[in-house]
Write a protein that holds these residues in place. Structure first.
Motif, PDB file in Angstrom:
ATOM      1  N   ALA A   1      19.449 -10.114  51.296  1.00  6.95           N
ATOM      2  CA  ALA A   1      18.223 -10.438  52.032  1.00  6.95           C
ATOM      3  C   ALA A   1      17.780  -9.275  52.906  1.00  6.95           C
ATOM      4  CB  ALA A   1      18.444 -11.693  52.872  1.00  6.95           C
ATOM      5  N   ASP A   2      18.727  -8.639  53.592  1.00  2.00           N
ATOM      6  CA  ASP A   2      18.383  -7.490  54.431  1.00  2.00           C
ATOM      7  C   ASP A   2      17.842  -6.345  53.575  1.00  2.00           C
ATOM      8  OD1 ASP A   2      19.220  -8.862  56.674  1.00  2.00           O
ATOM      9  OD2 ASP A   2      21.182  -7.872  56.766  1.00  2.00           O
ATOM     10  N   GLY A   3      18.442  -6.116  52.409  1.00  2.00           N
ATOM     11  CA  GLY A   3      18.030  -5.026  51.549  1.00  2.00           C
ATOM     12  C   GLY A   3      16.655  -5.208  50.947  1.00  2.00           C
ATOM     13  N   LEU A   4      16.219  -6.456  50.807  1.00  5.48           N
ATOM     14  CA  LEU A   4      14.918  -6.744  50.197  1.00  5.48           C
ATOM     15  C   LEU A   4      13.817  -6.965  51.223  1.00  5.48           C
ATOM     16  CD1 LEU A   4      15.972  -9.167  47.303  1.00  5.48           C
ATOM     17  CD2 LEU A   4      15.711  -6.678  47.265  1.00  5.48           C
ATOM     18  N   ALA A   5      14.126  -6.767  52.486  1.00  2.00           N
ATOM     19  CA  ALA A   5      13.172  -7.089  53.553  1.00  2.00           C
ATOM     20  C   ALA A   5      11.841  -6.376  53.384  1.00  2.00           C
ATOM     21  CB  ALA A   5      13.788  -6.762  54.908  1.00  2.00           C
ATOM     22  N   GLY A   6      11.828  -5.150  52.887  1.00  4.53           N
ATOM     23  CA  GLY A   6      10.580  -4.408  52.763  1.00  4.53           C
ATOM     24  C   GLY A   6       9.947  -4.451  51.389  1.00  4.53           C
ATOM     25  N   PHE A   7      10.525  -5.226  50.469  1.00  4.30           N
ATOM     26  CA  PHE A   7       9.999  -5.260  49.109  1.00  4.30           C
ATOM     27  C   PHE A   7       8.789  -6.194  49.038  1.00  4.30           C
ATOM     28  CE2 PHE A   7       9.974  -7.007  44.744  1.00  4.30           C
ATOM     29  CZ  PHE A   7       9.771  -5.817  44.050  1.00  4.30           C
ATOM     30  N   ALA A   8       7.682  -5.695  48.464  1.00  5.47           N
ATOM     31  CA  ALA A   8       6.434  -6.456  48.463  1.00  5.47           C
ATOM     32  C   ALA A   8       6.131  -7.146  47.139  1.00  5.47           C
ATOM     33  CB  ALA A   8       5.266  -5.538  48.838  1.00  5.47           C
ATOM     34  N   GLY A   9       6.911  -6.869  46.108  1.00  6.94           N
ATOM     35  CA  GLY A   9       6.636  -7.446  44.795  1.00  6.94           C
ATOM     36  C   GLY A   9       7.220  -8.836  44.628  1.00  6.94           C
ATOM     37  N   PRO A  10       7.018  -9.431  43.450  1.00  9.04           N
ATOM     38  CA  PRO A  10       7.528 -10.776  43.196  1.00  9.04           C
ATOM     39  C   PRO A  10       9.048 -10.793  43.048  1.00  9.04           C
ATOM     40  CG  PRO A  10       6.497  -9.891  41.227  1.00  9.04           C
ATOM     41  CD  PRO A  10       6.215  -8.915  42.319  1.00  9.04           C
TER      42      PRO A  10
ATOM     43  N   VAL B   1      14.170 -16.145  41.951  1.00 11.09           N
ATOM     44  CA  VAL B   1      15.507 -16.523  42.413  1.00 11.09           C
ATOM     45  C   VAL B   1      16.071 -17.603  41.509  1.00 11.09           C
ATOM     46  CG1 VAL B   1      16.869 -17.502  44.293  1.00 11.09           C
ATOM     47  CG2 VAL B   1      14.991 -15.915  44.805  1.00 11.09           C
ATOM     48  N   ASP B   2      17.148 -17.266  40.817  1.00  8.56           N
ATOM     49  CA  ASP B   2      17.898 -18.233  40.028  1.00  8.56           C
ATOM     50  C   ASP B   2      19.134 -18.595  40.845  1.00  8.56           C
ATOM     51  OD1 ASP B   2      18.846 -19.818  37.975  1.00  8.56           O
ATOM     52  OD2 ASP B   2      19.703 -18.159  36.843  1.00  8.56           O
ATOM     53  N   PRO B   3      19.182 -19.763  41.469  1.00 13.11           N
ATOM     54  CA  PRO B   3      20.278 -20.088  42.399  1.00 13.11           C
ATOM     55  C   PRO B   3      21.561 -20.457  41.661  1.00 13.11           C
ATOM     56  CG  PRO B   3      18.820 -21.975  42.208  1.00 13.11           C
ATOM     57  CD  PRO B   3      18.210 -20.872  41.359  1.00 13.11           C
ATOM     58  N   VAL B   4      22.220 -19.429  41.127  1.00  9.30           N
ATOM     59  CA  VAL B   4      23.412 -19.641  40.292  1.00  9.30           C
ATOM     60  C   VAL B   4      24.521 -20.262  41.133  1.00  9.30           C
ATOM     61  CG1 VAL B   4      25.189 -18.494  38.930  1.00  9.30           C
ATOM     62  CG2 VAL B   4      22.797 -17.728  38.790  1.00  9.30           C
ATOM     63  N   MET B   5      24.989 -21.417  40.708  1.00 15.89           N
ATOM     64  CA  MET B   5      26.035 -22.133  41.449  1.00 15.89           C
ATOM     65  C   MET B   5      27.260 -22.437  40.608  1.00 15.89           C
ATOM     66  SD  MET B   5      23.777 -24.747  43.785  1.00 15.89           S
ATOM     67  CE  MET B   5      22.659 -24.108  45.039  1.00 15.89           C
TER      68      MET B   5
ATOM     69  N   ILE C   1      17.554 -16.557  51.403  1.00 13.50           N
ATOM     70  CA  ILE C   1      17.062 -16.186  50.079  1.00 13.50           C
ATOM     71  C   ILE C   1      15.853 -17.007  49.655  1.00 13.50           C
ATOM     72  CG2 ILE C   1      17.644 -16.045  47.632  1.00 13.50           C
ATOM     73  CD1 ILE C   1      18.930 -13.878  49.368  1.00 13.50           C
ATOM     74  N   LEU C   2      15.890 -18.310  49.864  1.00 11.17           N
ATOM     75  CA  LEU C   2      14.775 -19.149  49.399  1.00 11.17           C
ATOM     76  C   LEU C   2      13.430 -18.724  49.989  1.00 11.17           C
ATOM     77  CD1 LEU C   2      17.012 -20.762  48.084  1.00 11.17           C
ATOM     78  CD2 LEU C   2      15.942 -22.857  48.916  1.00 11.17           C
ATOM     79  N   PRO C   3      13.356 -18.327  51.271  1.00 11.43           N
ATOM     80  CA  PRO C   3      12.057 -17.884  51.798  1.00 11.43           C
ATOM     81  C   PRO C   3      11.537 -16.588  51.168  1.00 11.43           C
ATOM     82  CG  PRO C   3      13.500 -18.584  53.585  1.00 11.43           C
ATOM     83  CD  PRO C   3      14.352 -18.497  52.346  1.00 11.43           C
ATOM     84  N   LEU C   4      12.393 -15.839  50.486  1.00 11.09           N
ATOM     85  CA  LEU C   4      11.956 -14.606  49.827  1.00 11.09           C
ATOM     86  C   LEU C   4      11.384 -14.865  48.441  1.00 11.09           C
ATOM     87  CD1 LEU C   4      14.990 -12.244  50.591  1.00 11.09           C
ATOM     88  CD2 LEU C   4      12.835 -12.400  51.860  1.00 11.09           C
ATOM     89  N   ALA C   5      11.603 -16.070  47.908  1.00 13.72           N
ATOM     90  CA  ALA C   5      11.325 -16.340  46.504  1.00 13.72           C
ATOM     91  C   ALA C   5       9.845 -16.527  46.212  1.00 13.72           C
ATOM     92  CB  ALA C   5      12.100 -17.573  46.045  1.00 13.72           C
ATOM     93  N   THR C   6       9.337 -15.715  45.304  1.00 14.78           N
ATOM     94  CA  THR C   6       8.041 -16.002  44.697  1.00 14.78           C
ATOM     95  C   THR C   6       8.187 -17.228  43.809  1.00 14.78           C
ATOM     96  OG1 THR C   6       7.551 -13.639  44.673  1.00 14.78           O
ATOM     97  CG2 THR C   6       6.192 -15.065  43.249  1.00 14.78           C
ATOM     98  N   LEU C   7       9.337 -17.308  43.130  1.00 13.67           N
ATOM     99  CA  LEU C   7       9.649 -18.445  42.264  1.00 13.67           C
ATOM    100  C   LEU C   7      11.128 -18.747  42.354  1.00 13.67           C
ATOM    101  CD1 LEU C   7       8.751 -20.454  40.006  1.00 13.67           C
ATOM    102  CD2 LEU C   7       9.469 -18.708  38.366  1.00 13.67           C
ATOM    103  N   LEU C   8      11.449 -20.014  42.567  1.00 12.80           N
ATOM    104  CA  LEU C   8      12.814 -20.515  42.531  1.00 12.80           C
ATOM    105  C   LEU C   8      12.996 -21.275  41.226  1.00 12.80           C
ATOM    106  CD1 LEU C   8      15.498 -21.026  44.168  1.00 12.80           C
ATOM    107  CD2 LEU C   8      14.446 -23.176  44.916  1.00 12.80           C
TER     108      LEU C   8
END
Length: 268
Positions: free
Chosen positions: A93-102, A105-109, A130-137
């Motif tokens: 999540a920290d590493g993707l903080a500045g990423f603007a693209g889509p 998220v596949d929530p592999v469990m 992670i969920l708030p970063l998702a364009t699509l879950l």
């Protein structure tokens, strides 16, 4: 002139059997004409019958991989797969903080063989970071049920209801995958804040070779988004590709258990 294909990044675990995880993602993205970069989060010892060992990559190494890729490559879309621990989730999540693209998220469990791939202690971190970063879950029915704390949905209406509850956790859209349901037809439901955007149906194919379907589906969506497609069209194209990969899976005859789908079914 040199070719400059669009680039997609997969952040996920490996599958030594080659049917799921990073291996499935890179095959799928390549099959769509997209250059696949990767960040490894875990090493799994697995085949078509079992997962026998998991070694997580240290969170700081996950963070370093993300920085290395995003600081140099023009990544157009990202797919997130296996993020097994809270520390790896936080680093991602920290590493993707500045990423603007889509971001898909596949929530592999849980692996197809039943092995847990997400620690219970990491579910809260997944939900918060992670969920708030998702364009699509893109949860399957058991994953969606676990995230909302309810029983697995059975009908498309119940799937849509759980998707709306998942939207409240931050993703901009949710694709409920119906592969774990019963009946002759497999139904997926795409939902965003406006309601049900699309309902995708396909005959349920009689094959046990469905290893890596979730990884393949989400990676195909990410590839389509990297190619510039809008979300409904990306999901529809990925759904069509996956059905072809499942239909051709028995041609591969890989392993003694749940074999992989055929990622390159359009060519061989």
């Amino acid at each position: 002139m040199p070719s400059r294909p669009p680039i997609a990044l997969t952040i996920a675990g490996s599958d030594s059997g080659g049917g799921a995880g990073i291996q499935a993602d890179t095959k799928t993205m390549s099959a769509h004409g997209v250059f696949a970069a990767s960040v490894l989060t875990a090493i799994t010892a697995q085949n078509t019958t079992a997962v026998t060992a998991v070694q997580e990559v240290p969170a700081d190494v996950v963070a370093a991989q993300i920085h290395a890729v995003l600081s140099d490559l023009d990544v157009r879309a990202i797919k997130l797969g296996m993020l097994s621990s809270a520390a790896i989730i936080e680093a991602t999540a920290d590493g993707l903080a500045g990423f603007a693209g889509p971001i898909v998220v596949d929530p592999v469990m849980i692996a197809k063989t039943g092995h847990a791939l997400l620690h219970d202690s990491a579910v809260d971190a997944m939900t918060r970071r992670i969920l708030p970063l998702a364009t699509l879950l893109t949860p399957n029915l058991p994953e969606a049920a676990r995230l909302v704390g309810d029983a697995s949905a059975i009908s498309p209406d119940e799937m849509a209801d759980q998707a709306m509850r998942l939207l409240a956790l931050g993703p901009r859209a949710v694709l409920m995958k119906g592969g774990h349901a019963s009946g002759p037809t497999c139904t997926d439901v795409l939902v965003d804040a406006s309601g049900v955007v699309a309902t995708l149906r396909a005959p349920r194919l009689a094959t046990r070779n469905t290893h890596g379907t979730g990884c393949t589906y989400s990676a195909a969506i990410a590839a389509q988004l990297a190619l510039g497609e809008n979300l409904p069209d990306a999901v529809t194209a990925a759904h069509h590709y996956l059905q072809g990969a499942i239909a051709a899976a028995d041609r591969l005859n890989i392993g003694a258990g749940h074999g992989p789908v055929h990622h390159f079914h359009r060519w061989w």
